[in-house]
Design an enzyme around this catalytic site. Structure first.
Site, PDB file in Angstrom:
ATOM      1  N   GLU A 124     -19.475   2.921   0.016  1.00  0.00           N
ATOM      2  CA  GLU A 124     -18.659   2.392  -1.084  1.00  0.00           C
ATOM      3  C   GLU A 124     -19.402   2.376  -2.421  1.00  0.00           C
ATOM      4  O   GLU A 124     -18.807   2.602  -3.471  1.00  0.00           O
ATOM      5  CB  GLU A 124     -18.172   0.973  -0.744  1.00  0.00           C
ATOM      6  CG  GLU A 124     -17.166   0.907   0.402  1.00  0.00           C
ATOM      7  CD  GLU A 124     -17.800   1.021   1.790  1.00  0.00           C
ATOM      8  OE1 GLU A 124     -19.051   0.951   1.886  1.00  0.00           O
ATOM      9  OE2 GLU A 124     -17.066   1.190   2.775  1.00  0.00           O
ATOM     10  N   PHE A 132     -14.415  -4.345   1.786  1.00  0.00           N
ATOM     11  CA  PHE A 132     -15.518  -3.387   1.605  1.00  0.00           C
ATOM     12  C   PHE A 132     -15.668  -2.999   0.141  1.00  0.00           C
ATOM     13  O   PHE A 132     -16.770  -2.953  -0.391  1.00  0.00           O
ATOM     14  CB  PHE A 132     -15.287  -2.138   2.453  1.00  0.00           C
ATOM     15  CG  PHE A 132     -15.068  -2.443   3.905  1.00  0.00           C
ATOM     16  CD1 PHE A 132     -15.884  -3.354   4.561  1.00  0.00           C
ATOM     17  CD2 PHE A 132     -14.045  -1.840   4.621  1.00  0.00           C
ATOM     18  CE1 PHE A 132     -15.677  -3.660   5.900  1.00  0.00           C
ATOM     19  CE2 PHE A 132     -13.835  -2.137   5.956  1.00  0.00           C
ATOM     20  CZ  PHE A 132     -14.650  -3.046   6.599  1.00  0.00           C
ATOM     21  N   ASP A 153      -7.326  -7.689  13.144  1.00  0.00           N
ATOM     22  CA  ASP A 153      -8.727  -7.319  12.923  1.00  0.00           C
ATOM     23  C   ASP A 153      -9.627  -8.530  12.658  1.00  0.00           C
ATOM     24  O   ASP A 153     -10.847  -8.445  12.816  1.00  0.00           O
ATOM     25  CB  ASP A 153      -8.853  -6.328  11.760  1.00  0.00           C
ATOM     26  CG  ASP A 153      -8.594  -4.894  12.205  1.00  0.00           C
ATOM     27  OD1 ASP A 153      -8.548  -4.657  13.434  1.00  0.00           O
ATOM     28  OD2 ASP A 153      -8.437  -4.021  11.352  1.00  0.00           O
ATOM     29  N   HIS A 183      -5.350  -4.219   2.607  1.00  0.00           N
ATOM     30  CA  HIS A 183      -5.841  -5.119   3.654  1.00  0.00           C
ATOM     31  C   HIS A 183      -6.422  -6.404   3.061  1.00  0.00           C
ATOM     32  O   HIS A 183      -7.465  -6.883   3.481  1.00  0.00           O
ATOM     33  CB  HIS A 183      -6.871  -4.427   4.539  1.00  0.00           C
ATOM     34  CG  HIS A 183      -6.274  -3.369   5.426  1.00  0.00           C
ATOM     35  ND1 HIS A 183      -5.579  -2.291   4.926  1.00  0.00           N
ATOM     36  CD2 HIS A 183      -6.246  -3.225   6.763  1.00  0.00           C
ATOM     37  CE1 HIS A 183      -5.167  -1.539   5.917  1.00  0.00           C
ATOM     38  NE2 HIS A 183      -5.547  -2.076   7.052  1.00  0.00           N
ATOM     39  N   ARG A 213       0.832  -1.212   0.000  1.00  0.00           N
ATOM     40  CA  ARG A 213       0.000   0.000   0.000  1.00  0.00           C
ATOM     41  C   ARG A 213       0.863   1.258   0.000  1.00  0.00           C
ATOM     42  O   ARG A 213       0.475   2.298  -0.535  1.00  0.00           O
ATOM     43  CB  ARG A 213      -0.961   0.007   1.194  1.00  0.00           C
ATOM     44  CG  ARG A 213      -0.263  -0.023   2.540  1.00  0.00           C
ATOM     45  CD  ARG A 213      -1.234   0.021   3.720  1.00  0.00           C
ATOM     46  NE  ARG A 213      -0.531  -0.252   4.974  1.00  0.00           N
ATOM     47  CZ  ARG A 213      -1.069  -0.087   6.166  1.00  0.00           C
ATOM     48  NH1 ARG A 213      -2.306   0.337   6.292  1.00  0.00           N
ATOM     49  NH2 ARG A 213      -0.376  -0.360   7.260  1.00  0.00           N
ATOM     50  N   ARG A 229      -1.661  -4.712   3.904  1.00  0.00           N
ATOM     51  CA  ARG A 229      -1.375  -3.939   5.105  1.00  0.00           C
ATOM     52  C   ARG A 229      -0.016  -4.357   5.662  1.00  0.00           C
ATOM     53  O   ARG A 229       0.767  -3.532   6.102  1.00  0.00           O
ATOM     54  CB  ARG A 229      -2.451  -4.208   6.154  1.00  0.00           C
ATOM     55  CG  ARG A 229      -2.117  -3.629   7.519  1.00  0.00           C
ATOM     56  CD  ARG A 229      -3.236  -3.927   8.522  1.00  0.00           C
ATOM     57  NE  ARG A 229      -2.968  -3.274   9.798  1.00  0.00           N
ATOM     58  CZ  ARG A 229      -2.377  -3.876  10.822  1.00  0.00           C
ATOM     59  NH1 ARG A 229      -1.992  -5.138  10.727  1.00  0.00           N
ATOM     60  NH2 ARG A 229      -2.168  -3.226  11.945  1.00  0.00           N
ATOM     61  N   SER A 242      -5.460   4.483   5.959  1.00  0.00           N
ATOM     62  CA  SER A 242      -5.018   3.083   5.922  1.00  0.00           C
ATOM     63  C   SER A 242      -4.548   2.644   4.540  1.00  0.00           C
ATOM     64  O   SER A 242      -3.652   1.827   4.427  1.00  0.00           O
ATOM     65  CB  SER A 242      -6.159   2.159   6.350  1.00  0.00           C
ATOM     66  OG  SER A 242      -6.566   2.481   7.654  1.00  0.00           O
TER      67      SER A 242
END
Lengths: 279, 322
Positions: free
Chosen positions: B55, B80, B114, B106, B7, B164, B34
């Site tokens: 989204e 998402f 998470d 992610h 990222r 991530r 993020s």
């Protein structure tokens, strides 16, 4: 007062002819969505014969106003209006509609000159319209974006995501027009999932709200002019057009079964007779 | 070079591209910190939108702007972006074939603590199935920069899968990214290990272990997942006669499934698959989770041995039948 002179009696004649053709073209392929096309006739004609800027010889002219058909199943009325406006030959449409090998796909399709955006899954057009309206800021062009929504369609949550965004970002070259024909596929909108109170909802989301009779040309013209006059105030506009699903044919009006069903031969003859007699 | 998340490469390169190309407009559904699209936001606030946690609307607006000639980037977590906005990706982006770049971080179990809801293990399957969509996954920070540049300059919808977790840097500044080409990171003759993302590094480690047993494995970084490099896969099947696909993704309909479908008609050879086996992720440290799901080099080593046994017994069957 109206800005330009438009012959309303001519538009009424066109409207009657288009209603007949909507029924004929859907009958011939025994599919399509006649009810919600009949309700949109005057609105579509007002956009293309009274209000918007376009060039049929250059459908992608960058100064044009953009019309997004979010209720993508309304192809009969949409394609017919574009044909009447001169984007393509109406005979090609009548021969090709919903048929294999034709550009006239069942739901609005950009292969057809004048169609801006493919839709067909409800709830997407308003977001697209916002993106297009925003592009005018970067392009420094002064065009307007009209998004045609179904009434049942605003049950989709994405419409309200878009509604929030448009007012937050003060997108005032955007006009949503809701075809409030009161009927969705399986019955009355407000019995299935009420969308009321529309005025309170849209105003609380930060939109200019205008409510009209969607079959009355004068009222549609005035509402469209009120939208363009409101530019500069930093608010998007919604026009709620009260219409009749299946308008013009007694047995189709307010009957949800004609949302997505073509007429059979007998029904078609009866309907055409009724429309013939209409003044 | 210290390991870095892919990222970061994406976020940094997007800023360079922002200076070069005024047509780039970037969106986030409140995760730009993020996903690293905030680097772009800081430099070009007038071309950046945080749409809020919405989204679908984000993808729809990006499609509208792309229709008007802009290059739009939509950024969020992979779970998402691909799942919540799927219908918008299908119709507004892919069916319209607009110039929208979906960049999602992610991905995979290496999200870590998470847990299941944030760990995307279905994204490759559901993005690759869409007509007009192309799917890429950089193997490290440096390749992330090159792929970001490539997808900006290439018209049409792309899905880029980002991490991530820091990935070891296993390419160099001077390596070229070639879209649609797999790259042989280690040459070998006994079997081929094909992977993308973090598991390429694990596959290389496994190949080092196999070497100690006198086994030579070809290791391929398949950073273009759709369309994957069919020629190289075919060549590998012919030369090594056994294929192992390793991916930080569900086992159903990932790269392994795509390669198996291809080889079954062109050159069937014994294959094995290491992926997440029809379960959701769990909380834990990234490497702990790689081990838990068998995506680490030790399991790749073990499965490679098993595959080689099958390859041998296959060829002895053939001999016996002759």
């Amino acid at each position: 007062m109206l800005k330009t002179k438009v012959d309303i009696s001519y538009l009424k004649k066109l409207a009657r002819e288009m209603r007949k053709k909507i029924l004929i073209m859907t009958h011939e392929v025994n599919s399509g969505h006649p009810g919600g096309s009949m309700s949109l006739v005057e609105i579509m004609l007002s956009l293309y014969f009274y209000k918007i800027k376009y060039d049929t010889t250059n459908p992608l002219w960058d100064e044009r106003d953009r019309v997004i058909i979010s209720k993508g199943h309304a192809t009969p009325v949409v394609y017919l209006t574009l044909a009447k406006a001169g984007f393509f030959d109406e005979n090609d449409l009548m021969k090709g509609f919903r048929r294999f090998g034709s550009v006239f796909q069942g739901h609005v399709y950009t292969g057809v000159p004048g169609i801006e955006f493919n839709t067909g899954s409800l709830g997407q057009g308003l977001s697209a319209g916002i993106g297009i309206a925003l592009s005018s800021r970067y392009k420094k062009k002064d065009f307007n974006v009209y998004v045609i929504l179904g009434d049942g369609e605003i049950q989709e949550g994405s419409i309200w995501e878009a509604a929030m965004f448009a007012s937050h970002h003060k997108i005032d070259n955007l006009c949503a027009i809701i075809d409030y024909n009161k009927i969705q596929e399986n019955g009355f909108v407000n019995e299935i999932l009420s969308i009321e109170p529309l005025k309170d909802r849209w105003e609380s989301f930060g939109w200019n709200y205008i409510e009209i009779d969607g079959h009355n040309f004068e009222q549609i013209f005035e509402a469209l002019d009120a939208f363009t006059s409101s530019k500069g105030q930093g608010k998007p506009t919604v026009i709620v057009a009260n219409t009749i699903k299946g308008k013009g044919v007694s047995f189709m009006e307010y009957n949800h079964t004609y949302h997505g069903r073509a007429l059979n031969k007998e029904e078609l003859e009866k309907a055409l007779q009724e429309l013939e007699g209409e003044k | 070079m210290q390991p870095k998340p892919t990222r970061d490469g994406f976020g940094e390169e997007l800023v360079s591209l922002g200076y070069e190309n005024e047509k780039i407009i970037v969106f986030s559904a409140d995760l730009e910190d993020s996903v690293r699209s905030e680097y772009f936001k800081f430099k070009f606030p007038e071309r950046f939108y945080n749409v809020g946690i919405a989204e679908q609307n984000m993808v729809g607006i990006a499609a509208g702007l792309a229709k008007e000639g802009f290059i739009t980037f939509v950024t969020s977590f992979a779970v998402f972006l691909t799942n919540r906005a799927y219908d918008f990706i299908r119709i507004s982006v892919c069916y319209n074939n607009f110039n929208v770049k979906l960049c999602a971080s992610h991905a995979g179990v290496t999200v870590g603590e998470d847990g299941a809801t944030a760990q995307s293990l279905e994204d490759i399957a559901i993005m690759a199935v869409l007509p007009n969509m192309r799917v890429v996954c950089p193997v490290d920070y440096l390749e992330a920069k090159k792929i970001t540049r490539f997808i900006t300059n290439e018209y049409g919808p792309f899905y880029m899968r980002l991490s991530r977790a820091p990935y070891p840097i296993i390419t160099s500044e001077t390596d070229k990214f070639e879209f649609g080409k797999g790259k042989i990171f280690m040459e070998g003759e006994d079997l081929t290990i094909i992977s993308y993302g973090i598991t390429v590094s694990e596959s290389l480690k496994a190949a080092e272990e196999l070497k100690k047993d006198g086994i030579s494995a070809r290791v391929i970084n398949m950073s273009t997942i759709k369309p994957f490099d069919e020629q190289l896969v075919l060549d590998s099947a012919e030369k090594t006669g056994a294929i192992l696909v390793v991916e930080e993704h569900e086992i159903t309909n990932g790269l392994g499934s795509m390669i198996a479908r291809f080889l079954s008609t062109k050159k069937p050879v014994p294959m094995e698959f290491i992926a997440v086996n029809d379960v959701f992720g769990v909380s834990g440290k990234p490497y702990e989770l790689l081990e838990h799901f068998g995506l680490d080099y030790k399991n790749i080593y073990n499965v490679s041995k098993k595959l080689l046994k099958r390859k041998k017994s296959n060829s002895s069957h053939k001999k016996n039948n002759q």
